[in-house]
Design an enzyme around this catalytic site. Structure first.
Site, short mmCIF file in Angstrom:
data_model
loop_
_atom_site.label_atom_id
_atom_site.label_comp_id
_atom_site.label_asym_id
_atom_site.label_seq_id
_atom_site.Cartn_x
_atom_site.Cartn_y
_atom_site.Cartn_z
N ASP A 9 -61.16 -3.68 24.02
CA ASP A 9 -61.39 -3.23 22.65
C ASP A 9 -61.19 -1.72 22.64
OD1 ASP A 9 -62.52 -3.22 19.92
OD2 ASP A 9 -64.22 -2.26 20.89
N ASP A 11 -62.36 0.87 19.61
CA ASP A 11 -63.47 1.64 19.05
C ASP A 11 -64.80 1.27 19.71
OD1 ASP A 11 -62.27 3.21 16.78
OD2 ASP A 11 -61.62 1.21 16.20
#
Length: 215
Positions: A9, A11
């Protein structure tokens, strides 16, 4: 089955951009005479629903708010906070180790490519990744679509791939796609429920990547 690929991922996982975005929204709420409830933030973190949810919530306190009028100030505030932000501690070491082991690497983010790609370049991380999958081209988490697209882009099977996430929504997405998922919560998400994750680490520095790989 040996580990052949890793999917990260963006953020909050590769870099703690979520703290900057939260601080910017908190500032906007305070400018309008109210506070942003953290429970509302946690309900949408890691999805594409953050901005619409925050605008709706603010509108409940400030009727007639113009979302378009908020965006320039919000973006400018976030970018100021991110100017000196680097990758999370230990991230670069994980990526270097992954490359030494010949692993394929991808990013799977609910954010747009216009957000993710410039930040990867600014952080000096873009060259590590074989593919970057973003929410403007795929259904956002907790839907598994981003992880399924990452597997396809890397030519990898779910059983030989590890996902790294910082939110429960992200973990749900990775597990729905059949991946092993390592949760590495950040300062904002560390008190959330990561019961679905296969492994939970307080930081990337807490365990070397080799200790997570299947041989």
């Amino acid at each position: 089955m040996p580990t052949r690929a890793l999917v990260f991922d963006f953020d909050g996982t590769l870099a703690d951009t979520e703290s900057a975005v939260l601080q910017a929204w908190q500032a906007i709420f305070r400018e309008h005479g109210t506070e942003l409830p953290l429970d509302a933030w946690y309900a949408v973190i890691g999805t594409q629903r953050t901005t619409p949810a925050m605008v709706t919530l603010l509108g409940e306190h400030v009727p007639g708010i113009d979302p378009d009028a908020l965006r320039p100030g919000l973006r400018a505030h976030v970018l100021r906070l991110l100017e000196d932000l680097g990758p999370r501690d230990g991230v670069r070491g994980y990526l270097e180790t992954a490359r030494e082991h010949g692993l394929k690497l991808a990013v799977a983010s609910s954010s747009s490519g216009a957000w993710v790609n410039p930040h990867l370049e600014r952080l000096g991380l873009d060259h590590y990744f074989d593919a970057v999958l973003t929410g403007d081209l795929h259904r956002a988490k907790p839907d598994p679509d981003l992880y399924l697209a990452a597997l396809d882009a890397l030519g990898a099977e779910a059983e030989e791939t590890i996902a790294f996430e910082d939110t429960p929504h992200g973990v749900t997405s990775a597990k729905a796609a059949g991946l092993t998922c390592v949760a590495v919560p950040n300062a904002i998400t560390r008190n959330l429920d990561f019961g679905q994750a296969d492994v939970v680490l307080p930081a990337f520095t807490a365990k070397p990547l080799e200790a997570l790989l299947s041989r």
